[in-house]
Design an enzyme around this catalytic site. Sequence first.
Site, PDB file in Angstrom:
ATOM      1  N   GLU A  79      19.296  27.161  26.297  1.00  0.00           N
ATOM      2  CA  GLU A  79      18.215  28.132  26.093  1.00  0.00           C
ATOM      3  C   GLU A  79      18.744  29.475  26.557  1.00  0.00           C
ATOM      4  O   GLU A  79      18.952  29.682  27.758  1.00  0.00           O
ATOM      5  CB  GLU A  79      16.977  27.753  26.907  1.00  0.00           C
ATOM      6  CG  GLU A  79      16.115  26.703  26.277  1.00  0.00           C
ATOM      7  CD  GLU A  79      14.823  26.488  27.059  1.00  0.00           C
ATOM      8  OE1 GLU A  79      13.972  25.779  26.554  1.00  0.00           O
ATOM      9  OE2 GLU A  79      14.699  27.021  28.189  1.00  0.00           O
ATOM     10  N   ASP A  97       7.709  33.740  34.777  1.00  0.00           N
ATOM     11  CA  ASP A  97       8.876  33.338  35.561  1.00  0.00           C
ATOM     12  C   ASP A  97       8.705  33.659  37.036  1.00  0.00           C
ATOM     13  O   ASP A  97       8.117  34.675  37.413  1.00  0.00           O
ATOM     14  CB  ASP A  97      10.121  34.037  35.013  1.00  0.00           C
ATOM     15  CG  ASP A  97      10.543  33.465  33.671  1.00  0.00           C
ATOM     16  OD1 ASP A  97      10.648  32.226  33.581  1.00  0.00           O
ATOM     17  OD2 ASP A  97      10.736  34.235  32.727  1.00  0.00           O
ATOM     18  N   TYR A 100       8.206  21.536  24.468  1.00  0.00           N
ATOM     19  CA  TYR A 100       8.504  21.841  25.861  1.00  0.00           C
ATOM     20  C   TYR A 100       7.240  21.605  26.680  1.00  0.00           C
ATOM     21  O   TYR A 100       6.278  22.344  26.571  1.00  0.00           O
ATOM     22  CB  TYR A 100       8.948  23.308  25.961  1.00  0.00           C
ATOM     23  CG  TYR A 100       9.483  23.771  27.296  1.00  0.00           C
ATOM     24  CD1 TYR A 100       8.865  23.450  28.507  1.00  0.00           C
ATOM     25  CD2 TYR A 100      10.612  24.566  27.349  1.00  0.00           C
ATOM     26  CE1 TYR A 100       9.358  23.898  29.711  1.00  0.00           C
ATOM     27  CE2 TYR A 100      11.120  25.029  28.568  1.00  0.00           C
ATOM     28  CZ  TYR A 100      10.485  24.694  29.740  1.00  0.00           C
ATOM     29  OH  TYR A 100      10.962  25.138  30.936  1.00  0.00           O
TER      30      TYR A 100
END
Length: 253
Positions: A41, A52, A167
């Site tokens: 990725e 994040d 995912y």
Amino acid sequence: MAIEFKKKPGIVAYLTAGDPDLAATREIALAAIDNGADVIELGVPFSDPLADGPVIQRASERAVARGTRLVDVLALAKELRAARPSAGLVLFSYLNPVVRMGMRTFTERAAEAGADGVLLTDMIVEEAGEYLEAMHANKLAPVFLAAPTSPDARLKAIAEVSQGFVYAISRVGITGTQQKVASDAPELVARLRKFTKLPIAVGFGISTPEHVRAVGEFADAAVIGSALVALIEKTGADGAAAAVGKFIREVRG
């Protein structure tokens, strides 16, 4: 190349492109592939990476400060595709840099670079019409995030439009290492399995060989991100490729 996990669990390795620099990212990605990563990725650094945690935020800040742009990440993807033709390659970005380039231009250039798929963290399935059309036109796999808080109807919608893999976010919150795999993860994977035969990769907090083995008991692949980025931050450009290669070899077992 189609995304394929040759062993269970497969390994998806996230790297922030341009941290510590683009040449180092290339060598780190090659080391990850050569030591067992099935999919890279390749993260596009962004100045406001809301999903994040601090480790990847710092990596993005460093890469942005060095001037890394989306066009640089596409060029790096092309180099990786040429160097390792059979590895899975997914571009990982927030929507903003893609919109700035233009959705159609981005997908055309991603396909030209040899990417297999794209994951836009803040692209929601309910608003993905133009995105999906452009992805399909360029034979790119759209990868979506599925969260433990998503109702079944939303998981079904995500499963129906995803390609490559789905995912599954192991827990609610931001990326980052944790002590053990979240207890919500197996239930989320089981719920997704009702709607798709695609491989399901579990990420957010997967950082040790024990985590990867635990994921392998209920999912198809483990996504390792913050642990790799932290290792790169610690070792720096000179030692990062060797350190990441060793890490991937250990978690692969």
